[in-house]
Design a protein around this motif. Structure first.
Motif, PDB file in Angstrom:
ATOM      1  N   ALA A  30      65.522-125.073-125.297  1.00  0.00           N
ATOM      2  CA  ALA A  30      64.889-124.213-124.302  1.00  0.00           C
ATOM      3  C   ALA A  30      63.428-123.995-124.685  1.00  0.00           C
ATOM      4  O   ALA A  30      63.051-124.190-125.857  1.00  0.00           O
ATOM      5  CB  ALA A  30      65.618-122.871-124.228  1.00  0.00           C
ATOM      6  N   PRO A  31      62.576-123.595-123.749  1.00  0.00           N
ATOM      7  CA  PRO A  31      61.174-123.327-124.106  1.00  0.00           C
ATOM      8  C   PRO A  31      61.036-122.306-125.234  1.00  0.00           C
ATOM      9  O   PRO A  31      60.181-122.458-126.112  1.00  0.00           O
ATOM     10  CB  PRO A  31      60.575-122.807-122.797  1.00  0.00           C
ATOM     11  CG  PRO A  31      61.420-123.432-121.731  1.00  0.00           C
ATOM     12  CD  PRO A  31      62.805-123.477-122.297  1.00  0.00           C
ATOM     13  N   GLU A  50      71.335-121.975-112.667  1.00  0.00           N
ATOM     14  CA  GLU A  50      71.533-121.736-114.102  1.00  0.00           C
ATOM     15  C   GLU A  50      73.027-121.755-114.431  1.00  0.00           C
ATOM     16  O   GLU A  50      73.820-121.059-113.794  1.00  0.00           O
ATOM     17  CB  GLU A  50      70.954-120.377-114.508  1.00  0.00           C
ATOM     18  CG  GLU A  50      70.920-120.133-116.008  1.00  0.00           C
ATOM     19  CD  GLU A  50      69.851-120.954-116.719  1.00  0.00           C
ATOM     20  OE1 GLU A  50      70.245-121.801-117.546  1.00  0.00           O
ATOM     21  OE2 GLU A  50      68.648-120.751-116.457  1.00  0.00           O
ATOM     22  N   PRO A 109      68.333-129.233-118.863  1.00  0.00           N
ATOM     23  CA  PRO A 109      68.322-129.296-117.394  1.00  0.00           C
ATOM     24  C   PRO A 109      69.457-130.113-116.786  1.00  0.00           C
ATOM     25  O   PRO A 109      69.672-130.034-115.566  1.00  0.00           O
ATOM     26  CB  PRO A 109      66.964-129.928-117.082  1.00  0.00           C
ATOM     27  CG  PRO A 109      66.114-129.636-118.273  1.00  0.00           C
ATOM     28  CD  PRO A 109      67.052-129.674-119.445  1.00  0.00           C
ATOM     29  N   ALA A 147      62.987-115.183-119.629  1.00  0.00           N
ATOM     30  CA  ALA A 147      63.391-116.244-118.709  1.00  0.00           C
ATOM     31  C   ALA A 147      63.462-117.611-119.379  1.00  0.00           C
ATOM     32  O   ALA A 147      64.299-118.441-119.025  1.00  0.00           O
ATOM     33  CB  ALA A 147      62.439-116.288-117.516  1.00  0.00           C
ATOM     34  N   GLY A 148      62.600-117.860-120.349  1.00  0.00           N
ATOM     35  CA  GLY A 148      62.565-119.180-120.971  1.00  0.00           C
ATOM     36  C   GLY A 148      63.392-119.309-122.231  1.00  0.00           C
ATOM     37  O   GLY A 148      63.363-120.356-122.885  1.00  0.00           O
ATOM     38  N   GLY A 194      66.756-119.739-124.474  1.00  0.00           N
ATOM     39  CA  GLY A 194      68.110-120.254-124.361  1.00  0.00           C
ATOM     40  C   GLY A 194      69.139-119.173-124.615  1.00  0.00           C
ATOM     41  O   GLY A 194      70.170-119.095-123.945  1.00  0.00           O
ATOM     42  N   PRO A 226      67.693-118.537-111.184  1.00  0.00           N
ATOM     43  CA  PRO A 226      67.397-118.056-112.531  1.00  0.00           C
ATOM     44  C   PRO A 226      67.670-116.564-112.664  1.00  0.00           C
ATOM     45  O   PRO A 226      67.576-115.809-111.696  1.00  0.00           O
ATOM     46  CB  PRO A 226      65.913-118.375-112.715  1.00  0.00           C
ATOM     47  CG  PRO A 226      65.375-118.489-111.324  1.00  0.00           C
ATOM     48  CD  PRO A 226      66.492-119.015-110.470  1.00  0.00           C
ATOM     49  N   THR A 253      71.077-124.121-118.623  1.00  0.00           N
ATOM     50  CA  THR A 253      70.207-125.030-117.885  1.00  0.00           C
ATOM     51  C   THR A 253      68.768-124.904-118.359  1.00  0.00           C
ATOM     52  O   THR A 253      68.016-125.885-118.357  1.00  0.00           O
ATOM     53  CB  THR A 253      70.317-124.771-116.372  1.00  0.00           C
ATOM     54  OG1 THR A 253      71.698-124.776-115.991  1.00  0.00           O
ATOM     55  CG2 THR A 253      69.585-125.838-115.576  1.00  0.00           C
ATOM     56  N   SER A 254      68.394-123.704-118.789  1.00  0.00           N
ATOM     57  CA  SER A 254      67.057-123.536-119.374  1.00  0.00           C
ATOM     58  C   SER A 254      66.923-124.356-120.646  1.00  0.00           C
ATOM     59  O   SER A 254      65.837-124.850-120.973  1.00  0.00           O
ATOM     60  CB  SER A 254      66.808-122.057-119.689  1.00  0.00           C
ATOM     61  OG  SER A 254      66.768-121.285-118.506  1.00  0.00           O
ATOM     62  N   ALA A 255      68.030-124.513-121.382  1.00  0.00           N
ATOM     63  CA  ALA A 255      68.012-125.289-122.619  1.00  0.00           C
ATOM     64  C   ALA A 255      68.205-126.778-122.374  1.00  0.00           C
ATOM     65  O   ALA A 255      67.713-127.601-123.148  1.00  0.00           O
ATOM     66  CB  ALA A 255      69.119-124.776-123.560  1.00  0.00           C
ATOM     67  N   GLN A 264      71.558-119.191-121.537  1.00  0.00           N
ATOM     68  CA  GLN A 264      70.965-119.817-120.351  1.00  0.00           C
ATOM     69  C   GLN A 264      70.927-121.323-120.612  1.00  0.00           C
ATOM     70  O   GLN A 264      69.952-121.853-121.133  1.00  0.00           O
ATOM     71  CB  GLN A 264      69.574-119.236-120.083  1.00  0.00           C
ATOM     72  CG  GLN A 264      69.608-117.718-119.876  1.00  0.00           C
ATOM     73  CD  GLN A 264      68.284-117.119-119.477  1.00  0.00           C
ATOM     74  OE1 GLN A 264      68.148-116.547-118.398  1.00  0.00           O
ATOM     75  NE2 GLN A 264      67.284-117.212-120.352  1.00  0.00           N
TER      76      GLN A 264
END
Length: 529
Positions: free
Chosen positions: A83-84, A384, A376, A334-335, A337, A325, A372-374, A370
């Protein structure tokens, strides 16, 4: 007849089997479930367009594990994604502590709580970069860790080593208070400690919170691309490619003994599978000793010690297919994981105190993923794949909330607990409930039905507290994979170094079996090829 039989195809059983085939042994793995993986599995059971990790999801210990690194699972197609941001702990007032991929960015986040805490985190990480690799090596080898321990001692002068040892022994609340002036760093440490069953006031919780935080800083909290099952698939592919045999749907009913030596297993179907050299059990300690071996074949002291064996907390988990999200009030979450959902360190202490009293917490601490954040690939763009789990008492005496949850876990109690978790998330992300397209509930009894090692949802195969670690795991005087039965080895997280997906218990058991036959050096040569 194979050289070794491995009971259980969880990650530790599969690691053990891979190391044995590397050394030239013939190996047969028997798994009770219809698919391998134990607590490392994924599916599309929540929604056909969403990949959900059924049990474990993020793998910092796997990323740092020298055991898994030597298996070169990338050659089997395993890929990792991040994730970001690594993890976040939002507060109700909109502030948010974030563990970022770059240490400078983590420091900047913590400076938003207290300027001096940027330097405190950087100093903590500087210590980790100096001693972390040797510390990880020490954790992932049989106890006592002689070689890695000597390397650590060489890097730390006596006084410095004592001060580090003191820090690691501290309760995580006290460690956070000593190291950080503001709340941000304290949140990261304390939330990470509660990934296990280490409460903020428990001795040693500071060390575990520090370890998980520093692993997150150095390695991130990566996930396998395509789902947790990709990690299992890579281990299975490697095993079969090298000649190992895996049979699922084969429940082992007992270990066959002859003259006090394990010589094979008997399945629930009545078949006997012999083992020329060893039997390795990726099972709980209680299942191995009481059910598969039988107390009549064990020393009386071990039988008495098993009565004091302590499970870790029970677990309740919800998986969601979200249509968008998560609308966190703190946008920095939000970003991430992983998100820790609790109202500060005091909220964590209150939660832990309720569990200690046998109560179902009224405001549960939720570990929120999260996915899908980690990665895609887990769900369609703009959606998500998410989950959250919380801890519960192994034995419920009362409910701190209004729902009279007793631990029967019928449909009413499962819905009530799920509503409680969703309400907690909604406090930090208003509108969250409106995004739920589908969900799946995993109560403690569901965990156990899907993986018998997860006793009532105990995800670490025994408490992570100091009194059941190292030479006390699973009982005093053990700490190694050897058992009182010759040729039988404990290869699960019930053995040192315990829970987490890193493969060390399985590797330690495999190496102990090879040493017993004078073949340990063969493994090192095989893995260099």
């Amino acid at each position: 007849m194979p050289d070794a039989v491995v009971i259980g195809a969880g990650p530790n059983g599969l690691v053990a089997a891979n190391l044995l085939v590397d050394a030239g042994w013939s190996v047969e793995v028997l798994e009770a479930q219809e698919e391998p993986g134990g607590a490392v599995r994924s599916d599309r059971g929540v929604h056909p367009d969403y990949v959900s990790d059924v049990f474990s999801a993020f793998y910092p210990l796997a990323a740092a594990s020298p055991v898994l690194a030597r298996l070169d699972l990338a050659a089997e197609g395993l890929r990792w994604s991040h994730a970001p941001s690594v993890l976040a702990h939002p507060l109700l007032d909109g502030r948010c502590a974030v563990l970022e991929r770059r240490v400078q960015d983590t420091c900047a986040s913590l400076a938003g709580f207290e300027a001096a805490d940027a330097d405190a985190w950087e100093d903590m990480y500087r210590t980790w970069t100096r001693v972390g690799p040797d510390l990880v090596q020490a954790l992932f080898t049989p106890f006592p860790p002689v070689r890695s321990g000597l390397r650590l001692a060489a890097k730390l002068r006596a006084s410095e080593g004592l001060r580090l040892a003191r820090k690691l022994a501290l309760p995580v609340r006290r460690l956070g208070e000593e190291e950080f002036a503001g709340e941000g760093g304290r949140l990261l440490l304390a939330g990470n400690a509660l990934h296990a069953d280490l409460v903020p006031e428990a001795a040693g919780s500071g060390g575990f919170g520090w370890l998980m935080s520093m692993l997150g800083q150095s390695h991130g909290f990566p996930v396998p691309v395509g789902g947790a099952g990709a990690l299992t698939a890579a281990l299975v592919s490697r095993l079969r490619r090298r000649g190992g045999v895996l049979r699922c749907g084969e429940r082992v009913a007992s270990v066959v003994l002859r003259g006090g030596t394990a010589v094979g297993v008997r399945t629930a179907g009545g078949a006997t599978v012999g083992a020329r050299r060893a039997v390795l059990a990726d099972t709980s300690a209680l299942a191995l000793y009481r059910d598969l071996v039988g107390e009549e074949h064990l020393p009386s002291r071990l039988v008495r010690d098993l009565e004091r064996f302590q499970w870790d907390f029970a677990t309740f988990k919800v998986d969601w297919a979200l249509t968008g999200p998560v609308p966190w009030t703190a946008p920095q979450a939000a970003g991430a994981g992983t998100v820790h959902v609790a109202d500060g360190v005091d909220g964590l202490t209150r939660f832990a105190a309720q569990i200690a009293m046998g109560q179902v917490p009224d405001e549960p601490f939720a570990l929120f993923g999260q996915m899908t954040s980690a990665d895609p690939t887990r769900s369609p763009a703009g959606t998500e794949s998410a989950w959250a789990y919380t801890h519960l008492p192994q034995h419920i005496t009362s409910d701190a909330g209004p729902d009279h949850i007793t631990g029967r876990w019928d449909a009413r109690e499962q819905e009530a607990m799920t509503d409680r978790i969703e309400a907690q998330v909604e406090r930090f992300a208003p509108g969250f409930r409106g995004l739920i397209g589908a969900r799946r509930i995993l109560a403690p009894t569901t965990f156990q039905a899907m993986d018998e090692n997860l006793h009532n949802g105990a995800i670490s195969n025994g408490t992570t507290a100091l009194h059941q670690q190292a030479i006390f795991r699973p009982t005093p005087g053990t700490g190694r994979p050897e058992t009182p039965v010759k040729g039988l080895y404990l290869a699960s997280a019930a053995a040192h170094p315990g829970g987490g997906v890193h493969g060390a218990p399985g590797a330690n058991a495999a190496r102990a079996a090879l040493r017993a036959h004078g073949l340990h050096a063969l493994l090192h040569r095989a893995q260099r090829v």
